[in-house]
Scaffold this motif. Structure first.
Motif, mmCIF file in Angstrom:
data_model
loop_
_atom_site.group_PDB
_atom_site.id
_atom_site.type_symbol
_atom_site.label_atom_id
_atom_site.label_comp_id
_atom_site.label_asym_id
_atom_site.label_seq_id
_atom_site.Cartn_x
_atom_site.Cartn_y
_atom_site.Cartn_z
ATOM 1 N N GLY A 254 -21.603 12.733 21.597
ATOM 2 C CA GLY A 254 -20.258 12.146 21.787
ATOM 3 C C GLY A 254 -19.480 12.106 20.485
ATOM 4 O O GLY A 254 -18.264 12.328 20.460
ATOM 5 N N ILE A 255 -20.185 11.830 19.389
ATOM 6 C CA ILE A 255 -19.528 11.788 18.078
ATOM 7 C C ILE A 255 -19.022 13.176 17.687
ATOM 8 O O ILE A 255 -17.951 13.311 17.082
ATOM 9 N N ALA A 256 -19.779 14.198 18.031
ATOM 10 C CA ALA A 256 -19.350 15.567 17.695
ATOM 11 C C ALA A 256 -18.004 15.879 18.365
ATOM 12 O O ALA A 256 -17.134 16.530 17.774
ATOM 13 N N TRP A 257 -17.826 15.411 19.597
ATOM 14 C CA TRP A 257 -16.525 15.561 20.261
ATOM 15 C C TRP A 257 -15.481 14.651 19.613
ATOM 16 O O TRP A 257 -14.324 15.043 19.414
ATOM 17 N N GLY A 258 -15.895 13.432 19.313
ATOM 18 C CA GLY A 258 -14.959 12.463 18.749
ATOM 19 C C GLY A 258 -14.363 12.963 17.447
ATOM 20 O O GLY A 258 -13.154 12.811 17.192
ATOM 21 N N ALA A 259 -15.198 13.578 16.610
ATOM 22 C CA ALA A 259 -14.722 14.077 15.322
ATOM 23 C C ALA A 259 -13.617 15.119 15.522
ATOM 24 O O ALA A 259 -12.662 15.191 14.728
ATOM 25 N N VAL A 260 -13.724 15.898 16.588
ATOM 26 C CA VAL A 260 -12.666 16.872 16.881
ATOM 27 C C VAL A 260 -11.347 16.135 17.136
ATOM 28 O O VAL A 260 -10.284 16.553 16.667
ATOM 29 N N GLY A 261 -11.439 15.005 17.842
ATOM 30 C CA GLY A 261 -10.230 14.229 18.116
ATOM 31 C C GLY A 261 -9.569 13.729 16.842
ATOM 32 O O GLY A 261 -8.356 13.855 16.665
ATOM 33 N N ALA A 262 -10.374 13.159 15.941
ATOM 34 C CA ALA A 262 -9.807 12.664 14.672
ATOM 35 C C ALA A 262 -9.176 13.815 13.889
ATOM 36 O O ALA A 262 -8.081 13.687 13.323
ATOM 37 N N ALA A 263 -9.866 14.964 13.875
ATOM 38 C CA ALA A 263 -9.345 16.131 13.151
ATOM 39 C C ALA A 263 -8.033 16.622 13.765
ATOM 40 O O ALA A 263 -7.079 16.975 13.056
ATOM 41 N N MET A 264 -7.967 16.624 15.096
ATOM 42 C CA MET A 264 -6.746 17.075 15.775
ATOM 43 C C MET A 264 -5.562 16.184 15.401
ATOM 44 O O MET A 264 -4.445 16.663 15.205
ATOM 45 N N ASP A 265 -5.820 14.885 15.309
ATOM 46 C CA ASP A 265 -4.722 13.965 14.987
ATOM 47 C C ASP A 265 -4.233 14.202 13.555
ATOM 48 O O ASP A 265 -3.025 14.180 13.295
ATOM 49 N N CYS A 266 -5.167 14.441 12.633
ATOM 50 C CA CYS A 266 -4.775 14.690 11.231
ATOM 51 C C CYS A 266 -3.994 16.002 11.127
ATOM 52 O O CYS A 266 -2.961 16.087 10.450
ATOM 53 N N TYR A 267 -4.491 17.030 11.804
ATOM 54 C CA TYR A 267 -3.823 18.334 11.769
ATOM 55 C C TYR A 267 -2.417 18.242 12.365
ATOM 56 O O TYR A 267 -1.431 18.741 11.779
#
Ligand code: TGC
Ligand code: FAD
Length: 393
Positions: A254-267
């Motif tokens: 779940g964290i591996a997916w979550g990290a994508v979310g945080a990265a998407m928001d920063c990008y």
């Protein structure tokens, strides 16, 4: 002042085509909820180092507790990709919010569902799925973090109960939790899971204050001084370290997916800013150095999305190994943190303020890269998998 969330999703390689309509609908519903309920208040919560009880409760209302737990126990009955996209959207809002949902789902509901008795499942799972009860997971100890097998927390038989002694450290939600799944050694030295309930005599859970990271999430200790835990609270279905480690597989995924979310928001934030901010008479996004940062961000996001999609598919097929999950957690958190750092630079001085979410994501990710197995531990798991040689021995 409440923030307006202008996030726009970036699906550079049309990866939505790999995700079922049902899971896309769930993702979009969580995305809308994050925009409406999380984004307007989360920066303020982080600045004040406060967890929102409203968000904690509403996560139950929107189905974020136990989406992949069977419907008969109050779960959502979704597959692992469904669970993943929900974690992505929650962490796009804030890692602390994702932590609330992933601990409840993967570290509390999952072990009860997988290893609990029928009575335990009926007693705990429905209330955990609605958020009426909040759970926590006690594995780490003050002297045993990466090496949980060394734990000293223990229980001894005392007629109709076990007597539990020891201490857990860095436990998400422990100060506010109604129950905790606590891993402890029995008299035979084997690790077992016990469900400890708030209010049991001898059990306290003081908060760990002054974190610079995950400030919207409560972290605490769990201290057990001769706590009488009824025997029916022992998880009957597992013994040994593989019990807690199997829960970590779910949470790390779940964290591996979550990290994508945080990265998407920063990008997304950096991309928008780069088109609006004028220096030397041009948008800064027109300079090659800024384009390099942005192009590398979307490349790494796309690779990370493919990795979690593949691991989720393998999990659905029963073919994912713990080492597959370690690779995804390690890679995705590392690149999310790098993307957060680069995105912050794109914003110049504005990047350090709470006007934008980037610095908050960056600080959160400093916890995410450590918990659920540190960056180094996951590298050694991959190393062991490919060489057959165990660095932990
Ligand atoms: P080792 O001897 O290798 O294994 C012991 C037993 O466990 C089995 N096993 C696993 N089973 C399922 N899934 C896994 N991932 C497993 N890894 C190992 C193994 O087969 C063996 O089973 P058996 O039946 O033969 O006894 O164990 P070790 O002591 O050498 O440790 C290996 C190591 C270092 C990889 C492991 O201890 C580890 O992963 N350490 C990291 C600890 C960690 O991740 N802690 C996280 C705490 S929870 C948390 O951080 C929550 S954050 C919450 C939030 O999101 O807010
Ligand atoms: P240590 O194990 O002491 O590691 C220190 C450093 O040594 C790290 O860089 C590590 O990579 C390195 N190291 C360790 N062993 C090796 C090795 N063999 N080879 C090379 N390098 C090594 N735990 C829970 O049980 N439940 C929770 O809910 C929970 N929530 C948390 C929430 C937050 C905000 C944080 C920060 C932590 C949480 N944790 C929780 C604890 C987390 O899982 C541990 O912090 C983590 O497993 C690392 O343990 P440690 O901090 O003791 O570091």
């Amino acid at each position: 002042m409440a923030k307006v969330d202008m996030f726009q999703s970036h699906d550079y390689m049309l990866l939505d085509e790999l995700i079922s309509d049902e899971n896309l609908m769930a993702r979009d519903a969580i995305r809308d909820w994050v925009k409406q309920e999380v984004s307007p208040i989360i920066e303020d919560s982080a600045q004040k180092h406060e967890m929102s009880l409203k968000i904690l409760k509403e996560l139950g209302d929107i189905g974020a507790y136990g989406p992949n737990i069977p419907v008969e126990y109050g779960g959502g009955g979704m597959d692992e990709i469904g669970y993943g996209v929900i974690m992505q959207e929650l962490e796009r809002g804030d890692s602390g919010v994702r932590s609330m949902a992933s601990v409840q789902t993967s570290l509390v509901m999952y072990p009860i569902n997988r290893y609990g008795s029928e009575e335990q499942k009926k007693k705990y799972l429905p209330k955990l799925s609605t958020g009426e009860w909040i759970g926590c997971f006690g594995l780490t100890e003050p002297d045993f973090g990466s090496n949980p097998g060394g734990m000293v927390t223990n229980y001894v038989d005392d007629g109709d109960a076990y007597i539990l002694n020891g201490a857990k450290m860095w436990i998400t939600n422990s100060p506010i939790a109604d129950i905790g799944v606590v891993w402890a050694k029995g008299e035979d030295g084997k690790v077992r899971g016990l469900i400890v309930e708030k209010g049991m005599k001898g059990f306290t859970a003081p908060e760990i204050e002054n974190k610079w990271s995950l400030r919207t999430s409560v972290t605490g200790e769990m201290i057990f001084e001769d706590v009488r835990v009824p025997k029916e609270n022992l998880l009957p279905g597992v013994q040994g370290l593989r019990g807690p480690l199997s829960c970590l597989n779910k949470a790390r995924y779940g964290i591996a997916w979550g990290a994508v979310g945080a990265a998407m928001d920063c990008y997304d934030t950096a991309l928008r800013y780069s088109k609006e901010r004028i220096q030397f008479g041009k948008p800064i996004g027109q300079f090659q150095l800024q384009q390099k940062k942005l192009a590398e961000m979307i490349t790494e996001i796309t690779k990370a999305q493919l990795l979690v999609w593949r691991v989720g598919t393998l999990l659905n097929e029963g073919k994912a190994t713990p080492a597959h999950i370690s690779m995804a957690k390690r890679n995705n958190v590392e690149f999310a943190l790098k993307i957060a750092r680069d995105a912050r630079q794109v914003l110049g001085a504005m990047g350090i303020t709470g006007e934008f979410p980037i610095m908050r994501h960056m600080m959160n990710l400093e916890s995410v890269i450590t918990y659920e197995g540190t960056h180094d531990v996951h590298l050694l798991i991959t190393g062991m998998d490919i060489t057959g040689l165990n660095a932990f021995e």
